[in-house]
Design a protein around this motif. Structure first.
Motif, short mmCIF file in Angstrom:
data_model
loop_
_atom_site.label_atom_id
_atom_site.label_comp_id
_atom_site.label_asym_id
_atom_site.label_seq_id
_atom_site.Cartn_x
_atom_site.Cartn_y
_atom_site.Cartn_z
N GLY A 286 0.79 -1.22 0.00
CA GLY A 286 0.00 0.00 0.00
C GLY A 286 0.82 1.28 0.00
N VAL A 287 2.14 1.16 0.00
CA VAL A 287 3.00 2.34 -0.02
C VAL A 287 3.07 2.87 -1.45
CG1 VAL A 287 5.35 3.18 0.35
CG2 VAL A 287 4.34 1.58 1.96
N ARG A 288 2.84 4.17 -1.61
CA ARG A 288 2.88 4.78 -2.95
C ARG A 288 4.30 4.78 -3.49
NH1 ARG A 288 -0.01 8.66 -0.18
NH2 ARG A 288 1.68 10.13 -0.41
N GLY A 289 4.41 4.55 -4.80
CA GLY A 289 5.70 4.59 -5.47
C GLY A 289 6.13 6.02 -5.77
N PHE A 290 7.27 6.16 -6.38
CA PHE A 290 7.85 7.47 -6.65
C PHE A 290 6.96 8.34 -7.53
CE2 PHE A 290 10.63 10.21 -9.26
CZ PHE A 290 11.09 11.05 -8.26
N LEU A 291 6.50 7.80 -8.65
CA LEU A 291 5.68 8.60 -9.58
C LEU A 291 4.34 8.98 -8.96
CD1 LEU A 291 6.49 6.89 -12.99
CD2 LEU A 291 7.43 9.01 -12.05
N GLU A 292 3.78 8.08 -8.19
CA GLU A 292 2.51 8.40 -7.51
C GLU A 292 2.72 9.54 -6.51
OE1 GLU A 292 0.24 4.21 -7.01
OE2 GLU A 292 2.29 4.31 -6.22
N ASP B 56 10.89 11.57 2.14
CA ASP B 56 10.05 10.55 1.51
C ASP B 56 10.90 9.42 0.93
OD1 ASP B 56 7.47 11.98 1.67
OD2 ASP B 56 8.44 13.38 0.29
N ILE B 57 12.15 9.74 0.65
CA ILE B 57 13.09 8.79 0.05
C ILE B 57 14.34 8.77 0.91
CG2 ILE B 57 14.51 8.24 -1.95
CD1 ILE B 57 12.49 9.81 -3.64
N ALA B 58 14.76 7.57 1.27
CA ALA B 58 16.02 7.39 2.00
C ALA B 58 17.02 6.73 1.06
CB ALA B 58 15.79 6.53 3.24
N GLN B 59 18.15 7.35 0.93
CA GLN B 59 19.18 6.85 0.00
C GLN B 59 20.20 6.01 0.75
OE1 GLN B 59 21.10 9.90 -2.28
NE2 GLN B 59 22.63 8.51 -3.11
N ALA B 60 20.50 4.84 0.21
CA ALA B 60 21.55 4.00 0.78
C ALA B 60 22.86 4.79 0.79
CB ALA B 60 21.71 2.72 -0.04
N TYR C 227 11.63 1.51 5.43
CA TYR C 227 10.38 0.81 5.14
C TYR C 227 9.36 0.89 6.27
CZ TYR C 227 12.08 -1.01 0.67
OH TYR C 227 12.53 -1.15 -0.61
N PRO C 228 9.76 0.78 7.55
CA PRO C 228 8.75 0.94 8.61
C PRO C 228 8.10 2.33 8.63
CG PRO C 228 10.69 -0.15 9.48
CD PRO C 228 11.04 0.34 8.10
N GLU C 229 8.79 3.33 8.06
CA GLU C 229 8.27 4.70 8.03
C GLU C 229 7.49 4.99 6.75
OE1 GLU C 229 8.47 6.62 10.69
OE2 GLU C 229 9.55 4.99 11.68
N GLY C 230 7.39 4.00 5.85
CA GLY C 230 6.66 4.20 4.60
C GLY C 230 7.46 4.95 3.54
N ALA C 231 8.76 5.08 3.74
CA ALA C 231 9.61 5.79 2.78
C ALA C 231 10.11 4.83 1.70
CB ALA C 231 10.80 6.42 3.50
N LEU C 232 10.47 5.40 0.57
CA LEU C 232 11.09 4.63 -0.50
C LEU C 232 12.59 4.57 -0.26
CD1 LEU C 232 9.24 6.18 -3.58
CD2 LEU C 232 8.71 4.04 -2.37
N VAL C 233 13.24 3.59 -0.91
CA VAL C 233 14.68 3.40 -0.78
C VAL C 233 15.33 3.60 -2.14
CG1 VAL C 233 16.48 1.67 -0.37
CG2 VAL C 233 14.57 1.89 1.22
N ALA C 234 16.36 4.44 -2.15
CA ALA C 234 17.12 4.69 -3.38
C ALA C 234 18.53 4.14 -3.22
CB ALA C 234 17.19 6.19 -3.66
N GLY C 235 19.03 3.59 -4.30
CA GLY C 235 20.44 3.24 -4.37
C GLY C 235 21.17 4.42 -4.99
N GLY C 236 22.42 4.59 -4.64
CA GLY C 236 23.21 5.70 -5.17
C GLY C 236 24.36 5.22 -6.02
N LEU C 237 24.30 5.54 -7.29
CA LEU C 237 25.34 5.15 -8.24
C LEU C 237 26.38 6.26 -8.32
CD1 LEU C 237 25.99 2.90 -10.29
CD2 LEU C 237 24.76 4.25 -11.99
N SER C 238 27.65 5.91 -8.16
CA SER C 238 28.72 6.90 -8.11
C SER C 238 29.65 6.82 -9.31
CB SER C 238 29.57 6.69 -6.85
OG SER C 238 28.81 6.91 -5.69
#
Length: 163
Positions: free
Chosen positions: A6-12, A65-69, A107-118
């Motif tokens: 039920g967690v909304r995705g990035f575009l939503e 809303d987004i937490a980056q690794a 994830y427990p906070e309903g945030a999305l997870v981003a990977g960071g490419l360097s």
């Protein structure tokens, strides 16, 4: 750790307005004594995971809303050429630990997870497209295995490297 249903995705989320991400891990953790100034490599996800978790929690409480690794500068070639403990861990171990930490917090906070490419030092030293692709693939493989929600390409000095 799977994302809650039920967690909304990035575009939503973007359709509803601004989407806020976290940032500044390198400098925040450097000020706290967990990242060495200069190399700026993220081995603290292995050596000081609680410090990384705490910073994720602070950003989430502040409204991210987004937490980056925390994988800034975690390409295999960068980790090896900095002369610190990062090279002994390697890109897979560091990025895998970063993904697990960020999911545990986000994830427990309903945030999305981003990977960071360097970016990779291989581009600057060789300009060899195939070698650069190999370094980037090592980063992407970890994010794919960890099923992050989206990717962020960060801090590319030379746009040609992103081609």
């Amino acid at each position: 750790m799977p994302r809650a249903t039920g967690v909304r995705g990035f575009l939503e989320r973007l359709d509803r307005g601004p989407v806020i991400g976290d940032g500044g891990f390198v400098f925040a953790l450097e000020k706290r004594g967990y990242v060495e100034a200069g190399p700026w490599t993220p081995q603290s996800v292995i050596e000081h995971p609680e410090a990384v978790k705490q910073l994720h929690r602070e950003f989430l409480r502040a409204g991210s809303d987004i937490a980056q690794a925390f994988t800034f500068y975690a390409s295999e070639d960068k980790l090896k050429n900095r002369g610190n403990s990062a090279g002994s861990h390697g890109v897979f171990e560091i990025n895998d630990a970063a993904c697990k930490i960020v999911k545990e917090c986000a994830y427990p906070e309903g945030a999305l997870v981003a990977g960071g490419l360097s970016q990779t030092p291989t581009y600057i030293t060789t300009k060899d497209k195939e070698l650069v692709k190999q370094e980037v693939k090592k980063q992407l493989d970890v994010f794919r295995q960890n099923e992050v929600d989206l990717m962020i390409c960060e801090y590319y000095e030379h746009v040609e490297e992103a081609e």
